[in-house]
Scaffold this motif. Structure first.
Motif, PDB file in Angstrom:
ATOM      1  N   GLY A  98       0.945  -1.200   0.019  1.00 32.79           N
ATOM      2  CA  GLY A  98       0.059   0.030  -0.106  1.00 32.79           C
ATOM      3  C   GLY A  98       0.863   1.196   0.029  1.00 32.79           C
ATOM      4  O   GLY A  98       0.657   2.397  -0.806  1.00 32.79           O
ATOM      5  N   GLU A  99       1.844   1.327   0.941  1.00 31.29           N
ATOM      6  CA  GLU A  99       2.712   2.447   1.031  1.00 31.29           C
ATOM      7  C   GLU A  99       3.366   2.603  -0.315  1.00 31.29           C
ATOM      8  O   GLU A  99       3.604   3.889  -0.887  1.00 31.29           O
ATOM      9  CB  GLU A  99       3.419   2.284   2.186  1.00 31.29           C
ATOM     10  N   VAL A 100       4.098   1.659  -0.872  1.00 31.42           N
ATOM     11  CA  VAL A 100       5.101   1.651  -2.035  1.00 31.42           C
ATOM     12  C   VAL A 100       4.090   2.339  -3.103  1.00 31.42           C
ATOM     13  O   VAL A 100       4.561   3.230  -3.923  1.00 31.42           O
ATOM     14  CB  VAL A 100       5.348   0.372  -2.464  1.00 31.42           C
ATOM     15  N   LYS A 110       1.754   4.082  -2.962  1.00 33.49           N
ATOM     16  CA  LYS A 110       1.246   5.690  -2.602  1.00 33.49           C
ATOM     17  C   LYS A 110       2.639   6.469  -3.324  1.00 33.49           C
ATOM     18  O   LYS A 110       2.293   7.635  -3.720  1.00 33.49           O
ATOM     19  CB  LYS A 110       1.262   5.752  -1.149  1.00 33.49           C
ATOM     20  N   THR A 111       3.772   5.918  -3.134  1.00 30.84           N
ATOM     21  CA  THR A 111       4.917   6.783  -3.470  1.00 30.84           C
ATOM     22  C   THR A 111       4.691   7.126  -4.947  1.00 30.84           C
ATOM     23  O   THR A 111       5.132   8.081  -5.349  1.00 30.84           O
ATOM     24  CB  THR A 111       5.940   6.273  -3.477  1.00 30.84           C
ATOM     25  N   ARG A 112       4.065   6.292  -5.834  1.00 28.15           N
ATOM     26  CA  ARG A 112       3.507   6.367  -7.251  1.00 28.15           C
ATOM     27  C   ARG A 112       2.375   7.387  -7.512  1.00 28.15           C
ATOM     28  O   ARG A 112       2.165   7.589  -8.790  1.00 28.15           O
ATOM     29  CB  ARG A 112       3.688   5.102  -7.838  1.00 28.15           C
ATOM     30  N   MET A 113       1.708   7.524  -6.318  1.00 23.76           N
ATOM     31  CA  MET A 113       0.511   8.359  -6.578  1.00 23.76           C
ATOM     32  C   MET A 113       0.717   9.842  -6.620  1.00 23.76           C
ATOM     33  O   MET A 113       1.382  10.212  -5.960  1.00 23.76           O
ATOM     34  CB  MET A 113      -0.283   8.004  -5.558  1.00 23.76           C
ATOM     35  N   GLN A 114      -0.177  10.267  -7.512  1.00 22.62           N
ATOM     36  CA  GLN A 114       0.055  11.909  -7.617  1.00 22.62           C
ATOM     37  C   GLN A 114      -1.371  12.156  -7.798  1.00 22.62           C
ATOM     38  O   GLN A 114      -2.187  11.800  -8.274  1.00 22.62           O
ATOM     39  CB  GLN A 114       0.716  12.222  -8.596  1.00 22.62           C
ATOM     40  N   PRO A 115      -1.768  13.449  -7.026  1.00 22.02           N
ATOM     41  CA  PRO A 115      -3.205  13.779  -7.115  1.00 22.02           C
ATOM     42  C   PRO A 115      -3.352  14.222  -8.490  1.00 22.02           C
ATOM     43  O   PRO A 115      -2.406  14.832  -9.417  1.00 22.02           O
ATOM     44  CB  PRO A 115      -3.133  15.003  -6.344  1.00 22.02           C
ATOM     45  N   ILE A 116      -4.556  14.016  -9.189  1.00 23.90           N
ATOM     46  CA  ILE A 116      -4.745  14.154 -10.314  1.00 23.90           C
ATOM     47  C   ILE A 116      -4.685  15.731 -10.930  1.00 23.90           C
ATOM     48  O   ILE A 116      -4.982  16.166 -11.957  1.00 23.90           O
ATOM     49  CB  ILE A 116      -6.298  13.670 -10.907  1.00 23.90           C
ATOM     50  N   GLY A 117      -5.089  16.346  -9.854  1.00 25.31           N
ATOM     51  CA  GLY A 117      -5.093  18.020  -9.841  1.00 25.31           C
ATOM     52  C   GLY A 117      -3.727  18.661 -10.764  1.00 25.31           C
ATOM     53  O   GLY A 117      -3.876  19.586 -11.360  1.00 25.31           O
TER      54      GLY A 117
END
Lengths: 1004, 159
Positions: free
Chosen positions: A346-348, A350-357
């Motif tokens: 889950g955490e890893v 997250k590191t790839r996640m970016q807000p779509i904004g």
């Protein structure tokens, strides 16, 4: 001394610059939204100012002087607004936006080295125009007093070029020449060398002195110094022009490291002394923000992600293994491993996640610009910008989104005048809403424009030959909205800068699909339209449905999964759902809609392993899947579970089979293939391209037939030469076609036409039935042909015109005089229609005497009612063998008539039952031995053939009673099933010879 | 490195350039084959295999090789020498352009170090179905060793 920053440093500069630019645009947009009436928000202004300042500084540091100059110009033009709190105006905004664009362009050009890219002449032009515009807009609005601040700083920068251009502006010299002149000089002289040209400064200096605004310079100067590279320090020394900055600049001879140390205090010092700190503040705050974040190479994150993927697999395997273990400690540990791994995953992720904004907010700009270009008023509303998405996916949707938004602006939203006329507010609104739904992110682009113009789309599609005119008329709204995704389609009347080049939505679609996403359009004519993108959260790990076929596991990505249906063969026959067959193709009625089915076993295993599947008659599992907006059902042996799977690539030649998109390793360590749903549907020929709509319409009609009460049938009505209406059972109609007369060729005496890569023999009903051409027969360009399949061949039956398809209740009345090719008459409404026996005609034409003879037999049975004796003219193939009584279960009137005719003609007595249930009743009530044989259809309402056979065989009395199945459901698998159910023979419908032969054999 | 001149039949420079090479040898349908030992990643006993429906018959399935997926290619099927035994075979795992392939063979032989002097290009008379994948022949004592060119195998697969 040359300072050559490393690649990494440059990369960092780039990403910083991009960040700044994005934030800047955003802020600028926000400012613009506030309108030009109010005094702009000081906070935003400060932020703007600070950002440009930072950018200027770092650009100088790395020697990107052009960027620094523009940044500086922007900074300078913002300064007065910030200071004296005046209102903004449109021209300034335009200038600022243009300038930002220019910087963006320049930043993009920066490679991995600090070498400034070469520029084309036109780019130089733009560059100069922008500088000039910025200066001008500032000067025009705030008066000449603001100019010096600008030129003074330019002098600080040591750029001959800008100084001269500013100077040129002021002295009223024509701008371009002076710029070009200066350009050459600067290009040759890097920063440090311009120092040696004191005369440049002399030129600039006087200007500075005359109009200098002290505070401004004080702020600018120390800032500059803080970020200056070492080699610049010498340059700076020649800068006593600026009295205020002078004292600080004394230190400049120190090496960079020391400079850096001294930077803070000196800035602060100046700040306090001047009483204005914005520039100075920016630096420390940026520094503190940086301490909480670390920049990491994306490739490193990707690697981490891969490793976590591997770990998840190992975890799954350990868990699987632990189920068989009694070792308490091991169980405990594996539980712990499970928890930690899940968390880590889950955490890893997250590191790839970016807000779509981060990508959505840039569209404010896009919309603003387009709206200006096309003179529309458009507001962009963003919702759910905090929704997070894997960054690779984010990148992947950026371009498609841009395209969709451009389209909405250009095609969707109307001109203000038109909107007013339509009773809408002048300002159009485009809303982009992002939210999570299941394992997916949905991005919804909604506009309140005019929606899709279906008429225009259709006519354009016809024009571009994407459809035939006839097809186009049958298109549904939804199908029309899908047209815009076809390659090469665009309705824009003229090619504009924005759209109309014909590349577009198809590319959007491909891009979205490439990342496993789905795109969907809904249009509300006159009200707007909604485009929905469904994107998986991440690419590396996808939720999937695990199914079993033939003992092998397969993973189906859940994004393609619509629902699961289990068809059980339960007790309640009334409500029993069943898989039905049309032209040998299985379909299923799902909430009233026909769902084409493909069997996994059939597509993947070529039915080689039927037996296993046949045993599974008690229930059928259907996985309803979405392939490009069309749904179909996949029949699988078993639905196992859902699981998060790690997608592993498979070699290209396996991928090119089209049915697999990858493979994954399951919890037990085995490999499972991941199904490419679209590829599978193509492989299974669920949707034959182009013809599929027509066919599905056909299918629909046919199913309806069997759904109706018993004495109704659907007929195709058409006209022939004589007055009156003719008809034929719709279930015989394969397709309706038109051919131009020119296409008709002759093969011997037979007229033929090329049709779908084969030859279609044409049969003229007028000719066959001996109808004379009317007095003045109009030779039309085209002939209308009903395509009928018989004996695995297609025949074209030529008629004059198609009139209608109608459901007619009532029986076909036998004609008084038997005529080959005429089945009888039927009353449809007020009209009496002649029902043509197309099959007999075809038989007659292909193999003359045999079948012709049989059709000539006069059968005396009166159609629908149950058992009765028949007067028989013994003839032909069957001979005089002992006749028997046959119980015949069949629901379709047409087939019933056909079969009974043949049997009765051959001398058998036939009792008819409308379905299996009735047949069973009749069998049960009649004394044993009444019927020597049962002949049954397979697909019937209430009780089908299979069940009838099972029930009959259950009864001890009828264990040995011969049973023949006669059906269109004629696949190997069904045959096997039939035989298992208890049928002795399994025959195809409408094969009279075969039927008679078999019956004769059975009743011998 | 010396070039060997006493090798009239050798039209294949890549092999003839190096004096000694090591080959991992194995048997397929009773015949001896070899692959450059450097190309072989590992040799494993039979692993559970996932059938790939619709794939050509020589694609025997997919294997989980410690988290990596390898495509199993039956050499018997590929060479047209009948079907591989369902249980008695070995996997010769090679890495080809980032993809893992497992060649299914009947039985593993020795690793042989051979001189180029005994190398010859494939005789013309060899059946085309096998010759297609061969780099050449080594004349060793008591046998002839057919050297496979796995690049050619990969090429064929990707066709």
């Amino acid at each position: 001394m040359s300072y050559a920053p490393s690649e990494a440093v440059i990369a960092e500069y780039r990403s910083e610059a991009e960040e700044i630019l994005q934030r800047f645009s955003q802020n600028l947009g926000a400012l613009e939204k506030q309108g030009f009436v109010e005094v702009p928000s000081a906070e935003i202004l400060d932020a703007l100012y600070r950002d440009m300042h930072t950018l200027k500084g770092s650009s100088q540091l790395f020697g990107f002087m052009e960027i620094a100059h523009i940044a500086h110009a922007i900074e300078a033009s913002l300064e007065p607004i910030r200071r004296i709190h005046v209102n903004l105006d449109v021209s300034l905004f335009d200038a600022l936006f243009k300038a930002i664009d220019q910087i963006e362009g320049l930043v993009r050009k920066i490679g991995t080295t600090a070498v400034q890219g070469t520029r084309t002449e036109s780019e130089k032009e733009v560059y100069h125009t922008i500088l000039a515009r910025l200066i001008e807009s500032a000067v025009n609005r705030f008066g000449a007093e603001f100019r010096p601040d600008f030129s003074g700083n330019i002098a600080d920068l040591g750029s001959l070029e800008s100084a001269v251009s500013v100077f040129g502006l002021k002295t009223g010299e024509p701008l371009p020449e002076s710029q070009k002149k200066s350009e050459t000089v600067v290009e040759l002289k890097p920063l440090s060398q311009t120092v040696a040209k004191p005369e440049v400064k002399v030129v600039a200096a006087p200007e500075v002195k005359v109009v200098a605004a002290p505070e401004v310079k004080a702020v600018a100067a120390p800032e500059f110094k803080a970020v200056a590279p070492p080699d610049i320090t010498q340059t700076v020394s020649t800068k006593p022009i600026d009295p205020n900055a002078g004292q600080l600049l004394q230190k400049k001879a120190e090496p960079m490291s020391e400079l850096a140390k001294s930077e803070e205090p000196s800035t602060l010092q100046v700040a306090t002394s001047v009483g204005q700190v914005p520039g100075g503040q920016a630096q420390p705050s940026a520094a503190s923000a940086e301490s909480s974040t670390v920049r990491v190479q994306v490739s490193l994150l990707d690697k981490l992600m891969n490793l976590v993927g591997e770990m998840v697999l190992v975890r799954n395997q350990v868990l699987q293994y632990s189920h068989d273990s009694d070792d308490y400690t091991f169980l405990n540990l594996s539980q712990r491993l499970d928890v930690v791994t899940s968390e880590l995953q889950g955490e890893v992720m997250k590191t790839r996640m970016q807000p779509i904004g981060t990508i959505l907010s840039r569209f404010q700009r896009v919309v603003r610009d387009i709206a200006k270009d096309v003179n529309k008023k458009i507001e962009l509303v963003l919702e759910g910008i905090e929704t997070e998405l894997d960054r690779t996916l984010l990148e992947a949707v950026k371009d498609p989104l841009t395209h969709i938004i451009r389209n909405s602006c250009d095609h969707g939203i109307e001109l203000p005048a038109d909107r007013k006329k339509a009773g809408k507010p002048e300002q159009g609104t485009i809303t982009i809403r992002a939210f999570q739904e299941g394992g997916q992110v949905v991005i919804e682009i909604r506009d309140d424009g005019k929606g899709l113009d279906s008429q225009r789309i259709v006519s354009k599609a016809i024009e571009k030959k994407l459809f035939s005119v006839e097809r186009a008329q049958t298109l549904t709204e939804r199908e029309i909205s899908q047209i815009i995704f076809m390659p090469g389609f665009s309705t824009a009347a003229a090619v504009s800068e924005l759209s109309g080049r014909g590349v577009g939505m198809d590319v959007v679609k491909t891009n979205i699909e490439r990342v496993g996403g789905v795109i969907d359009v809904t249009s509300f004519p006159g009200k707007g339209m909604v485009i929905r993108l469904k994107i998986p959260l991440t690419l590396a790990i996808v939720p999937a449905m695990i199914v079993n076929s033939n003992g092998e596991q397969f993973a189906i990505p859940q994004i393609k999964l619509l629902e699961l249906v289990r068809v059980e063969r339960g007790e309640d026959i009334e409500t029993q759902l069943e898989i039905e067959y049309l032209q040998g193709k299985p379909v299923f009625r799902l909430r009233g809609k026909l769902l084409p089915l493909i069997s996994f076993g059939e597509v993947l295993w070529n039915e080689v392993l039927d037996e296993k599947r046949v045993k599974m008659t008690s229930a059928t599992n259907i996985v309803v899947l979405d392939a490009d907006g069309d749904s179909f059902g996949l029949v699988v042996d078993e639905i196992k579970d859902t699981a998060d799977i790690v997608v592993k690539p498979i070699c290209s030649f396996l991928k090119s089979l089209g049915t697999y998109s990858g493979a994954t390793i399951m919890g037990d360590g085995s490999v499972a293939l991941i199904i490419d749903v679209v590829g599978l549907s193509q492989r299974g020929h669920v949707f034959a391209e182009n013809s599929r709509r027509a066919e599905s319409a056909d299918m629909h009609r046919k199913v309806v037939t069997s759904d109706r009460p018993i004495d109704s049938q659907e007929l195709l009505f058409f006209s022939l030469n004589p007055a009156g209406v003719f008809s034929m059972p719709l279930c015989l109609v394969h397709r309706l076609e038109e051919f131009s007369r020119a296409k008709i060729e002759l093969s011997g005496k037979q007229r033929i036409v090329r049709y779908r890569e084969s030859i279609l023999p044409l049969i003229s009903l007028n000719e066959f039935l001996g109808f004379a051409p009317p007095a003045e027969q109009k030779k039309t360009e085209k002939i209308t042909v009903v395509v009928v399949n018989k004996r695995n061949r297609s025949f074209g039956v030529e008629v004059n015109d198609i009139i209608d398809v109608r459901n007619v209740e009532g029986n076909i009345q036998e004609p008084l005089k038997e005529t080959i090719g005429i089945l009888g008459n039927i009353l449809s409404g007020e009209e009496i229609s002649v029902v043509v026996d197309v099959l007999a005609i075809i038989d007659n034409i292909i193999d003359g005497s045999d079948s012709a003879g049989r059709t000539q037999i006069r059968a005396t049975n009166q159609g629908a009612s149950g058992s009765h004796s028949a007067q028989v003219l013994v003839q032909g193939t069957v001979g005089q063998a002992g006749k028997g009584r046959i119980l015949f279960a069949e629901d379709t009137i047409f087939f019933k008539k056909q079969v009974m005719k043949v049997l009765v003609a051959a001398g058998y007595e036939v009792a008819h039952a409308e379905n299996g249930e009735l047949a069973l009743q009749m069998l049960d009530q009649a004394p044993v031995g009444t019927y020597q044989m049962i002949l049954s259809d397979i697909e019937m309402p209430k009780m089908g053939g299979f069940d009838l056979a099972l029930n009959v065989r259950k009864d001890k009395r009828f264990e040995k009673l011969p049973m023949i199945a006669i059906t269109t459901r004629f696949r190997e698998i069904d045959q096997k099933r039939g035989i298992e159910a208890g049928f002795n023979f399994y025959l195809e419908k409408l094969k009279a010879d075969q039927l008679l032969e078999t019956v004769a054999k059975v009743l011998k | 490195m010396e070039t060997v001149e006493t090798n009239p039949g050798s039209a294949k420079p890549p092999l003839s350039l190096v004096k000694r090479r090591q080959y991992s040898t194995f048997f397929v349908a009773g015949r001896l084959y070899g692959i450059d030992v450097m190309r072989v990643q590992e040799i494993t006993p039979p692993l559970s295999m996932t059938v790939v429906p619709l794939a050509p018959s020589y694609i025997k399935g997919l294997i989980n090789l410690r988290g990596q997926i390898a495509t199993a290619v039956g050499l018997r099927e590929l060479f047209g020498l009948g079907d591989s035994d369902a249980t008695k075979y070995m996997n010769v795992v090679c890495n080809l352009g980032g993809n893992l392939f497992s060649l299914l063979i009947d039985q593993v032989g020795d690793v042989m170090e051979l001189e180029d002097g005994v190398f010859e290009s494939t005789p013309e008379t060899i059946a085309e179905s096998v010759k297609l994948y061969m780099a050449g022949i080594y004349k060793i004592q008591g046998a002839l060793l057919s050297i496979l060119d796995i690049e050619k195998i990969a090429e064929k697969l990707n066709k």
